[in-house]
Design an enzyme around this catalytic site. Structure first.
Site, PDB file in Angstrom:
ATOM      1  N   LYS A   1       0.849  -1.201   0.000  1.00 41.86           N
ATOM      2  CA  LYS A   1       0.000   0.000   0.000  1.00 41.86           C
ATOM      3  C   LYS A   1       0.879   1.243   0.000  1.00 41.86           C
ATOM      4  O   LYS A   1       1.462   1.609   1.018  1.00 41.86           O
ATOM      5  CB  LYS A   1      -0.918   0.048   1.230  1.00 41.86           C
ATOM      6  CG  LYS A   1      -2.005   1.116   1.021  1.00 41.86           C
ATOM      7  CD  LYS A   1      -2.572   1.672   2.293  1.00 41.86           C
ATOM      8  CE  LYS A   1      -1.717   2.719   2.947  1.00 41.86           C
ATOM      9  NZ  LYS A   1      -1.533   3.964   2.166  1.00 41.86           N
TER      10      LYS A   1
ATOM     11  N   GLU B   1       9.742  15.412  15.771  1.00 47.05           N
ATOM     12  CA  GLU B   1      10.216  15.260  14.398  1.00 47.05           C
ATOM     13  C   GLU B   1       9.545  16.312  13.507  1.00 47.05           C
ATOM     14  O   GLU B   1       8.321  16.390  13.462  1.00 47.05           O
ATOM     15  CB  GLU B   1       9.865  13.863  13.887  1.00 47.05           C
ATOM     16  CG  GLU B   1      10.421  13.594  12.512  1.00 47.05           C
ATOM     17  CD  GLU B   1      10.030  12.223  11.981  1.00 47.05           C
ATOM     18  OE1 GLU B   1       8.833  11.902  12.010  1.00 47.05           O
ATOM     19  OE2 GLU B   1      10.925  11.494  11.532  1.00 47.05           O
TER      20      GLU B   1
ATOM     21  N   GLU C   1       9.004   0.691  11.258  1.00 53.24           N
ATOM     22  CA  GLU C   1      10.109   1.646  11.026  1.00 53.24           C
ATOM     23  C   GLU C   1       9.498   3.032  11.148  1.00 53.24           C
ATOM     24  O   GLU C   1       8.742   3.446  10.265  1.00 53.24           O
ATOM     25  CB  GLU C   1      10.698   1.451   9.631  1.00 53.24           C
ATOM     26  CG  GLU C   1      11.412   0.135   9.425  1.00 53.24           C
ATOM     27  CD  GLU C   1      12.750   0.057  10.114  1.00 53.24           C
ATOM     28  OE1 GLU C   1      13.157   1.040  10.757  1.00 53.24           O
ATOM     29  OE2 GLU C   1      13.390  -0.997  10.008  1.00 53.24           O
TER      30      GLU C   1
ATOM     31  N   GLY D   1       2.403   4.126  13.642  1.00 53.77           N
ATOM     32  CA  GLY D   1       3.053   2.881  14.067  1.00 53.77           C
ATOM     33  C   GLY D   1       2.487   2.345  15.366  1.00 53.77           C
ATOM     34  O   GLY D   1       2.293   1.133  15.533  1.00 53.77           O
TER      35      GLY D   1
ATOM     36  N   THR E   1       5.441   7.668  13.895  1.00 51.99           N
ATOM     37  CA  THR E   1       5.316   6.948  15.166  1.00 51.99           C
ATOM     38  C   THR E   1       3.847   6.851  15.592  1.00 51.99           C
ATOM     39  O   THR E   1       3.423   5.825  16.126  1.00 51.99           O
ATOM     40  CB  THR E   1       6.169   7.661  16.235  1.00 51.99           C
ATOM     41  OG1 THR E   1       7.541   7.554  15.832  1.00 51.99           O
ATOM     42  CG2 THR E   1       6.010   7.023  17.611  1.00 51.99           C
TER      43      THR E   1
ATOM     44  N   CYS F   1      14.002   9.995   7.432  1.00 58.33           N
ATOM     45  CA  CYS F   1      13.793   9.606   8.834  1.00 58.33           C
ATOM     46  C   CYS F   1      15.065   9.610   9.686  1.00 58.33           C
ATOM     47  O   CYS F   1      15.022   9.883  10.871  1.00 58.33           O
ATOM     48  CB  CYS F   1      13.162   8.229   8.871  1.00 58.33           C
ATOM     49  SG  CYS F   1      14.112   7.010   7.942  1.00 58.33           S
TER      50      CYS F   1
HETATM   51  P1  NAD Z   1       2.282   8.263   7.979  1.00 57.43           P
HETATM   52  O1  NAD Z   1       2.437   7.433   9.178  1.00 57.43           O
HETATM   53  O2  NAD Z   1       1.279   9.336   7.977  1.00 57.43           O
HETATM   54  O3  NAD Z   1       1.898   7.328   6.727  1.00 57.43           O
HETATM   55  C1  NAD Z   1       2.724   6.240   6.333  1.00 57.43           C
HETATM   56  C2  NAD Z   1       1.878   5.239   5.594  1.00 57.43           C
HETATM   57  O4  NAD Z   1       0.981   4.623   6.509  1.00 57.43           O
HETATM   58  C3  NAD Z   1       1.007   5.821   4.500  1.00 57.43           C
HETATM   59  O5  NAD Z   1       0.929   4.884   3.458  1.00 57.43           O
HETATM   60  C4  NAD Z   1      -0.342   6.004   5.195  1.00 57.43           C
HETATM   61  O6  NAD Z   1      -1.423   6.002   4.300  1.00 57.43           O
HETATM   62  C5  NAD Z   1      -0.368   4.794   6.105  1.00 57.43           C
HETATM   63  N1  NAD Z   1      -1.111   4.926   7.353  1.00 57.43           N
HETATM   64  C6  NAD Z   1      -1.251   6.016   8.146  1.00 57.43           C
HETATM   65  N2  NAD Z   1      -1.953   5.703   9.256  1.00 57.43           N
HETATM   66  C7  NAD Z   1      -2.238   4.381   9.177  1.00 57.43           C
HETATM   67  C8  NAD Z   1      -2.933   3.468  10.031  1.00 57.43           C
HETATM   68  N3  NAD Z   1      -3.457   3.837  11.180  1.00 57.43           N
HETATM   69  N4  NAD Z   1      -3.019   2.187   9.628  1.00 57.43           N
HETATM   70  C9  NAD Z   1      -2.477   1.778   8.464  1.00 57.43           C
HETATM   71  N5  NAD Z   1      -1.822   2.592   7.613  1.00 57.43           N
HETATM   72  C10 NAD Z   1      -1.706   3.879   7.969  1.00 57.43           C
HETATM   73  O7  NAD Z   1       3.734   8.791   7.614  1.00 57.43           O
HETATM   74  P2  NAD Z   1       4.186   9.728   6.407  1.00 57.43           P
HETATM   75  O8  NAD Z   1       3.851  11.128   6.746  1.00 57.43           O
HETATM   76  O9  NAD Z   1       3.699   9.161   5.109  1.00 57.43           O
HETATM   77  O10 NAD Z   1       5.769   9.504   6.427  1.00 57.43           O
HETATM   78  C11 NAD Z   1       6.613  10.253   7.228  1.00 57.43           C
HETATM   79  C12 NAD Z   1       6.966   9.471   8.478  1.00 57.43           C
HETATM   80  O11 NAD Z   1       7.584   8.238   8.143  1.00 57.43           O
HETATM   81  C13 NAD Z   1       7.968  10.208   9.339  1.00 57.43           C
HETATM   82  O12 NAD Z   1       7.601  10.103  10.688  1.00 57.43           O
HETATM   83  C14 NAD Z   1       9.253   9.449   9.091  1.00 57.43           C
HETATM   84  O13 NAD Z   1      10.209   9.553  10.107  1.00 57.43           O
HETATM   85  C15 NAD Z   1       8.764   8.069   8.928  1.00 57.43           C
HETATM   86  N6  NAD Z   1       9.766   7.255   8.226  1.00 57.43           N
HETATM   87  C16 NAD Z   1      10.450   6.304   8.914  1.00 57.43           C
HETATM   88  C17 NAD Z   1      11.427   5.554   8.276  1.00 57.43           C
HETATM   89  C18 NAD Z   1      12.210   4.483   8.996  1.00 57.43           C
HETATM   90  O14 NAD Z   1      12.834   3.678   8.327  1.00 57.43           O
HETATM   91  N7  NAD Z   1      12.206   4.437  10.308  1.00 57.43           N
HETATM   92  C19 NAD Z   1      11.709   5.797   6.936  1.00 57.43           C
HETATM   93  C20 NAD Z   1      11.009   6.792   6.277  1.00 57.43           C
HETATM   94  C21 NAD Z   1      10.027   7.510   6.933  1.00 57.43           C
END
Ligand code: NAD
Length: 480
Positions: free
Chosen positions: A178, A387, A252, A235, A232, A288
């Site tokens: 997804k 962040e 992650e 997550g 987070t 990240c």
């Molecule tokens: P986000 O959590 O808003 O979304 C990430 C993905 O999860 C998207 O596809 C979104 O549609 C989906 N999603 C959101 N809430 C969900 C839920 N409750 N259940 C299932 N799916 C859900 O994050 P973002 O804004 O797209 O990305 C930025 C974040 O990602 C930052 O916090 C960044 O640090 C983190 N990140 C972490 C890593 C790592 O390896 N640790 C790498 C890249 C980005």
């Protein structure tokens, strides 16, 4: 323009169950650049069913020999290579990543990772025999977990998807991927590459959609494992669901890592400029693992401030598709609002803006934010604790190495980080004491052959390295 009206499910491009679509706007120009169908629950059901059938097929992907899977993965890599320029362009147009970065991180890296895991898995048997302690023999097998729900963010959509599908395919799993709604267009060449490579129908399925679709996938009764990269907040929500379902999950998450400048560090930008940029500002802060808290010794504080001011001031801001651009726009207007909100908060809490703090002049379109350096930041300030995910660095003074380590560890997160010094042993001594999943010395670049991931609120589990294959497997012991 990339307009698609079908979804890649079960090895075919099929009509979506509704007429809903996701329209993508260029982060640099704010113009519409394409759309794809938006998957809804019925489409996720179809994708999970396809992945399930592909997994349960008596002659299916998990039953292929590792060597055969490796050969298919190598073909997949070749097909991605053919589409590399298209992928780089699509990613950069969507999320604003400078194309010089997307060409390597997004377009070239996934193929590299597929070939790496193909190499790792080629000779693997995933079965070993040893004497049973009480007599006889035990056969220990590593069996693929099943259907994987892979949820990826928009900041590195291709490489972070590859972090999941490359080891999962090597393990023998099937996937429903997804993508994030901000970056759905590049999933089209990804699907085309999988199909052209002869990855069997249903082994890779793609359901573009938002949070609700992601949540539906996470809790789907026929999914066996969730691999998530994102914030987070999301997550934690996903971890709760997986905990209740006893469903294996890899998380992650976000970061607020420390770039620790020791008092003997080389601060000559001619030598360290590129590495410092990559470790602190890559992809205009939408990465990240960046060291966005810069810890600077009081004895050289002004020098460190000058170095970062010069670095930030020297970066070329522009359209993400311009090869010379170093700082592109934020991925969305929502993301720019968020970054600007933090800049306002930093000022309000008493930090000093040395460079930036606003929108760059001459950029009438696009969600640009100037690279911004805050000095005199206290580690308790909001901009040092949360962040931001934008080109905003907080320069925090410290007294000695122990103080630097204390400040580095005074964070909810623990994902990346770096130590800058001329003394490698001293660097290793500091690096060992920082609570983090990964850390670099005089640079930061994840090593695909080594585990990558976070501690504390930065995540659960690790990706990359040969070990990642085992996160898509479970053990079975046969007492034979
Ligand atoms: P986000 O959590 O808003 O979304 C990430 C993905 O999860 C998207 O596809 C979104 O549609 C989906 N999603 C959101 N809430 C969900 C839920 N409750 N259940 C299932 N799916 C859900 O994050 P973002 O804004 O797209 O990305 C930025 C974040 O990602 C930052 O916090 C960044 O640090 C983190 N990140 C972490 C890593 C790592 O390896 N640790 C790498 C890249 C980005």
């Amino acid at each position: 323009m990339t307009y698609h009206d079908t979804l890649f499910i079960g090895g075919e491009w099929i009509a979506p169950s509704t007429s809903q679509s996701i329209t993508v706007v260029s982060a640099s120009t704010e113009e519409v650049i394409g759309s794809v169908p938006e998957a809804v629950e019925a489409d996720v059901d179809a994708a999970v069913d396809a992945a399930r059938r592909a997994f349960d097929d008596p002659n299916g992907w998990p039953t292929w020999s590792p060597a055969d899977r490796a050969a298919a993965m190598e073909r997949f890599a070749d097909e991605l290579d053919k589409r590399a320029p298209e992928i780089a362009k699509l990613v950069s147009a969507q999320n604003g990543m400078p194309i010089a970065i997307s060409s390597s991180f997004e377009a070239a890296f996934p193929a590299l990772l597929l070939r790496y895991y193909a190499g790792v898995v080629k000779e693997a048997t995933f079965e070993e025999e040893h004497p049973h302690m009480m007599g006889g023999t035990t056969v220990v097998r590593q069996e693929p977990l099943g259907v994987v729900g892979a949820i990826v963010p928009w900041n590195f959509p291709q490489s972070l998807a590859a972090f999941k599908y490359a080891p999962a395919l090597a393990a023998g799993c099937t996937l429903v991927i997804k993508p994030s709604p901000e970056t759905v267009l590049d999933s089209v060449p990804l699907a085309e590459a999988a199909a052209a490579a002869g990855i069997p129908a249903g082994v890779v399925n793609i359901v573009p959609g938002g949070r609700e679709v992601g949540a539906y996938l996470v809790a789907h009764p026929r999914v066996d494992k969730i691999s998530f990269t994102g914030s987070t907040v999301a997550g934690r929500a996903i971890g709760e669901v997986c905990g209740r379902l006893l469903r294996p999950v890899t998380l992650e998450l976000g970061g607020k890592s420390a770039a620790i400048i020791l008092d003997d560090a080389d601060l000559d930008l001619a030598t360290i400029g590129q590495d410092l940029f990559q470790a602190t500002l890559l992809n205009q802060g939408q990465t990240c693992f960046l060291g966005t808290r810069v810890l600077a010794p009081r004895s050289r504080y002004d020098e460190v401030v000058d170095t970062f001011a010069a670095l930030a001031g020297s970066l070329k801001i522009g359209d993400a598709l311009d090869e010379t651009t170093q700082i592109g726009p934020m991925a969305s207007d929502r993301q720019r609002d968020r970054v600007e909100g933090y800049i306002a908060k930093g000022k309000a809490e008493g930090a000093r803006v040395v460079v930036g703090g606003g929108r760059p002049s001459g950029q009438d379109k696009g969600w640009f934010v100037e690279p911004t350096i805050f000095a005199d930041v206290d580690n308790n300030h909001t901009i040092a604790q949360e962040e931001i995910f934008g080109p905003v660095l907080s320069l925090i003074p410290y007294t000695d190495d122990a103080d630097a380590i204390r400040i580095a560890n005074d964070s909810d997160f623990g994902l990346g980080g770096s130590v800058w010094t001329r003394d490698r042993e001293r660097a290793l001594g500091v690096a060992r004491r920082v609570q983090t999943g990964t850390i670099g010395v005089n640079h930061y670049l994840p090593d695909p052959t080594s585990p990558f991931g976070g501690v504390k609120a930065s995540g659960l589990g690790r990706e990359l390295s040969p070990h990642a294959i085992s996160h898509y497997q479970q053990y079975k012991s046969i007492f034979a």
